[in-house]
Design a protein around this motif. Structure first.
Motif, PDB file in Angstrom:
ATOM      1  N   UNK A   1     -11.463   1.129  -8.172  1.00  0.00           N
ATOM      2  CA  UNK A   1     -12.459   2.134  -8.537  1.00  0.00           C
ATOM      3  C   UNK A   1     -13.845   1.535  -8.680  1.00  0.00           C
ATOM      4  N   UNK A   2     -13.918   0.374  -9.327  1.00  0.00           N
ATOM      5  CA  UNK A   2     -15.213  -0.285  -9.513  1.00  0.00           C
ATOM      6  C   UNK A   2     -15.813  -0.745  -8.183  1.00  0.00           C
ATOM      7  N   UNK A   3     -14.957  -1.174  -7.266  1.00  0.00           N
ATOM      8  CA  UNK A   3     -15.441  -1.700  -5.978  1.00  0.00           C
ATOM      9  C   UNK A   3     -15.650  -0.610  -4.937  1.00  0.00           C
ATOM     10  N   UNK A   4     -15.296   0.647  -5.283  1.00  0.00           N
ATOM     11  CA  UNK A   4     -15.338   1.739  -4.304  1.00  0.00           C
ATOM     12  C   UNK A   4     -14.494   1.374  -3.089  1.00  0.00           C
ATOM     13  N   UNK A   5     -13.268   0.927  -3.387  1.00  0.00           N
ATOM     14  CA  UNK A   5     -12.318   0.464  -2.378  1.00  0.00           C
ATOM     15  C   UNK A   5     -11.074   1.344  -2.447  1.00  0.00           C
ATOM     16  N   UNK A   6     -10.623   1.836  -1.307  1.00  0.00           N
ATOM     17  CA  UNK A   6      -9.401   2.646  -1.281  1.00  0.00           C
ATOM     18  C   UNK A   6      -8.185   1.758  -1.522  1.00  0.00           C
ATOM     19  N   UNK A   7      -7.296   2.179  -2.416  1.00  0.00           N
ATOM     20  CA  UNK A   7      -6.084   1.413  -2.717  1.00  0.00           C
ATOM     21  C   UNK A   7      -4.865   2.153  -2.169  1.00  0.00           C
ATOM     22  N   UNK A   8      -4.065   1.462  -1.364  1.00  0.00           N
ATOM     23  CA  UNK A   8      -2.849   2.036  -0.779  1.00  0.00           C
ATOM     24  C   UNK A   8      -1.646   1.304  -1.362  1.00  0.00           C
ATOM     25  N   UNK A   9      -0.700   2.065  -1.898  1.00  0.00           N
ATOM     26  CA  UNK A   9       0.515   1.486  -2.474  1.00  0.00           C
ATOM     27  C   UNK A   9       1.716   2.037  -1.705  1.00  0.00           C
ATOM     28  N   UNK A  10       2.418   1.210  -0.921  1.00  0.00           N
ATOM     29  CA  UNK A  10       3.602   1.704  -0.211  1.00  0.00           C
ATOM     30  C   UNK A  10       4.632   2.262  -1.188  1.00  0.00           C
ATOM     31  N   UNK A  11       5.286   3.324  -0.795  1.00  0.00           N
ATOM     32  CA  UNK A  11       6.315   3.944  -1.626  1.00  0.00           C
ATOM     33  C   UNK A  11       7.635   3.203  -1.420  1.00  0.00           C
ATOM     34  N   UNK A  12       8.184   2.575  -2.469  1.00  0.00           N
ATOM     35  CA  UNK A  12       9.453   1.838  -2.291  1.00  0.00           C
ATOM     36  C   UNK A  12      10.599   2.733  -1.840  1.00  0.00           C
ATOM     37  N   UNK A  13      10.506   4.036  -2.106  1.00  0.00           N
ATOM     38  CA  UNK A  13      11.569   4.946  -1.685  1.00  0.00           C
ATOM     39  C   UNK A  13      11.569   5.141  -0.171  1.00  0.00           C
ATOM     40  N   UNK A  14      10.476   4.742   0.492  1.00  0.00           N
ATOM     41  CA  UNK A  14      10.413   4.836   1.957  1.00  0.00           C
ATOM     42  C   UNK A  14      11.080   3.648   2.643  1.00  0.00           C
ATOM     43  N   UNK A  15      11.514   2.639   1.865  1.00  0.00           N
ATOM     44  CA  UNK A  15      12.156   1.451   2.440  1.00  0.00           C
ATOM     45  C   UNK A  15      13.667   1.633   2.411  1.00  0.00           C
ATOM     46  N   UNK A  16      14.296   1.609   3.577  1.00  0.00           N
ATOM     47  CA  UNK A  16      15.760   1.737   3.676  1.00  0.00           C
ATOM     48  C   UNK A  16      16.326   0.464   4.285  1.00  0.00           C
ATOM     49  N   UNK A  17      17.426  -0.015   3.706  1.00  0.00           N
ATOM     50  CA  UNK A  17      18.120  -1.180   4.251  1.00  0.00           C
ATOM     51  C   UNK A  17      19.282  -0.692   5.093  1.00  0.00           C
ATOM     52  N   UNK A  18      19.264  -1.051   6.370  1.00  0.00           N
ATOM     53  CA  UNK A  18      20.273  -0.551   7.290  1.00  0.00           C
ATOM     54  C   UNK A  18      21.447  -1.508   7.443  1.00  0.00           C
ATOM     55  N   UNK A  19      21.263  -2.760   7.015  1.00  0.00           N
ATOM     56  CA  UNK A  19      22.350  -3.743   7.089  1.00  0.00           C
ATOM     57  C   UNK A  19      22.353  -4.525   5.785  1.00  0.00           C
ATOM     58  N   UNK A  20      22.725  -3.865   4.712  1.00  0.00           N
ATOM     59  CA  UNK A  20      22.515  -4.421   3.379  1.00  0.00           C
ATOM     60  C   UNK A  20      23.384  -5.631   3.073  1.00  0.00           C
TER      61      UNK A  20
END
Length: 421
Positions: free
Chosen positions: A193-212
Motif C-alpha cells: 500500500x505504501x509503495x503503490x504496488x499491486x500485491x498478488x497472493x496465489x490461492x493455495x486451494x488452486x494447487x492440486x497434487x495429481x501424484x501425491x
C-alpha cells in the motif's frame, strides 16, 4: 584478468550492505535496456528464479538470471540458462575492482547487470538477499517475495517480511508465496500500500497434487498442469509464484504464452530442494536450512510413506538449528508447534532411524560439535569427521536410503561425492 581471478575477486569481497545509490553508481549506462524481476524472501528464491527464467526463455526472450549462493559467481550469472560469456564477467570484474569497492552482494549484482546489458538481455531475474538493492535497478515491472520465515540472524518474521518488502516499486506487481505466515502477509500488505504496488497472493486451494504418493510431482495450479522436478507443497507454492509472475509480465506487455509457462515449468532441473538422485536405494539431496523447509521436506517423506532412512546433516549456522531439528522430526513449523502440544521432542514418528552430523566446507568443526547436542534432543545422532564417512555410515545404517541436507554447501559437496563413487 582470467575467469578464475574474477571469481576469486568476488569471493574475497566482504559481506555487508550498500545503499542503493552506491550500487546505482556502479551500473553501466546501458543497464536500462534490461527489465528486471527481483526475487526476495527467506526460502524459495532460487526455485522461483529458475522456474521464471525458464518460462521467459521458452517465451523467446533473451533472459538473464543471477542466483545468490556458494558456487563461483561465473556459475551463478547466466544467460538463457547457460553461464554468461567469461569475457563479460571478467570485464565487469575489472571495472568494479578499479572503482570504489562494494560489499559482496552489491558487487555481484552489479557484475550481473554488466553481463546482462552486454549480452542484450530483454529480461533478467535476480535473487536479492538484500532486497533494498532493488531500488538501484533501472526497471522492475514485477517482483516476488517468497516464503518468509526465520533467517538465521535472529530477525522476527515481521522484520524479515518488512525487509523483503524492500523489493517493491511503485506501479510494480509483487507476487508473494501462498500460505505466508499471517504476520508476514500483514507486513507485505502494508508495504504494498505504501509503495503503490499491486500485491498478488496465489490461492493455495488452486494447487492440486495429481501424484501425491510418488517421488514425482505433477501439479495443477489454476489450470496449468505440469510435471515438476521439485517435490512438495512448498515447491508447488514456488511454481505458483512463477506462474503468477509470468501472468503479471503478460499484463505489463511482455508476450508470455501459456505454452511457454508449461514448457518452462517442466524444463527446470531441481538443484536446491528435495532432489531425488536414485530410488533404490532412495538418495535425496536437499539444501533446506530453515524450519519451514525442513517441515516441507518431512511432509513429502511422510506423504510417500518413507521410513527407516538415515540422514546426513551439515548446517552452516547455529542460529535456528534447534527449530530446524524439531521441524525435521515433527514436520511442524515453530508456529505450528506452539499450537500443537501433543508432540514431545524425540517421540515423534519420523523417517529417520539415525542422523549423522557433518561439517560443511568452510565451517568450524566446533559449530557442528555444538549442534550435536541439539540434534540428540530429537534423534539418535552421531558426529562424523567427513562427508565421505557420514555417507558411508548412513548407507550402512539404513534399510531404505539416505537424505543429505542442511545447507547448499553440503548438498553440492554431496552431489560431487556421490557422482565420484
Amino acid at each position: 584478468m582470467t575467469i578464475e581471478q574474477a571469481n576469486q575477486y568476488f569471493a574475497s569481497l566482504p559481506e555487508g550492505f550498500a545503499p542503493a545509490e552506491q550500487l546505482r553508481e556502479a551500473l553501466p549506462g546501458s543497464a536500462d535496456q534490461t527489465a528486471y524481476v527481483g526475487v526476495a524472501g527467506t526460502a524459495g528464491k532460487t526455485a522461483v528464479a529458475r522456474l521464471l527464467s525458464a518460462i521467459l526463455k521458452a517465451a523467446g526472450f533473451v533472459t538473464g538470471s543471477y542466483h545468490a549462493g556458494c558456487e563461483p559467481l561465473s556459475a551463478r550469472i547466466r544467460v538463457n540458462g547457460e553461464p554468461a560469456d567469461p569475457a563479460l564477467l571478467t570485464g565487469a570484474a575489472e571495472k568494479l575492482s578499479a572503482a570504489k569497492p562494494l560489499p559482496k552482494a552489491a558487487a555481484e549484482l552489479a557484475a550481473a547487470v554488466h553481463c546482462f546489458a552486454q549480452a542484450g538481455c530483454k529480461l533478467a531475474v535476480v535473487e536479492l538477499p538484500d532486497a533494498g538493492l532493488a531500488a538501484a535497478l533501472p526497471r522492475m515491472p514485477v517482483c516476488a517475495v517468497t516464503a518468509i520465515g526465520p533467517d538465521g540472524v535472529s530477525r522476527s518474521v515481521e522484520r524479515s517480511a518488512a525487509l523483503a518488502a524492500g523489493v517493491m516499486r511503485e506501479n510494480c506487481v509483487c507476487v508473494t508465496a501462498p500460505e505466508q505466515p499471517k504476520a508476514a502477509l500483514s507486513e507485505l500488505i502494508v508495504a504494498a500500500g505504501k509503495a503503490n504496488c499491486e500485491l498478488v497472493v496465489p490461492d493455495p486451494e488452486d494447487i492440486s497434487f495429481l501424484e501425491a504418493e510418488k517421488f514425482t510431482s505433477q501439479i495443477d495450479y489454476g489450470g496449468y498442469t505440469v510435471p515438476l522436478a521439485f517435490l512438495g507443497r512448498h515447491a508447488a507454492g514456488n511454481a505458483a509464484v512463477a506462474v503468477e509472475l509470468a501472468l503479471a509480465l503478460w499484463r505489463k506487455g511482455y508476450e508470455v504464452p501459456d505454452e511457454a509457462i508449461l514448457e518452462g515449468l517442466a524444463a527446470v532441473e531441481n538443484r536446491s530442494s528435495i532432489r531425488v538422485l536414485s530410488q533404490k536405494p532412495l538418495v535425496i539431496l536437499d539444501a533446506c536450512r530453515t524450519p519451514q523447509q525442513a517441515a516441507a521436506l518431512l511432509r513429502v517423506l511422510n506423504m510417500a510413506k518413507v521410513r527407516h532412512m538415515s540422514a546426513v546433516i551439515g548446517l552452516s549456522d547455529e542460529e535456528g538449528a534447534e527449530a530446524f531439528f524439531s521441524a525435521l522430526e515433527s514436520g511442524l513449523t515453530p508456529e505450528e508447534q506452539k499450537k500443537d502440544k501433543t508432540t514431545m521432542p524425540g517421540m515423534s514418528e519420523n523417517p529417520f532411524d539415525k542422523v549423522f552430523l557433518v561439517t560443511p566446507q568452510g565451517v568450524d568443526d566446533a559449530l557442528t560439535e555444538a549442534l550435536l547436542e541439539k540434534a540428540r534432543y530429537h534423534f539418535d545422532a552421531e558426529l562424523c569427521a567427513s562427508l565421505a564417512e557420514a555417507v558411508a555410515q548412513a548407507k550402512a545404517n539404513s534399510r531404505r536410503g539416505l537424505l543429505i541436507c542442511g545447507s547448499e554447501e553440503i548438498a553440492l559437496e554431496a552431489a560431487e561425492e556421490l557422482e565420484n563413487r
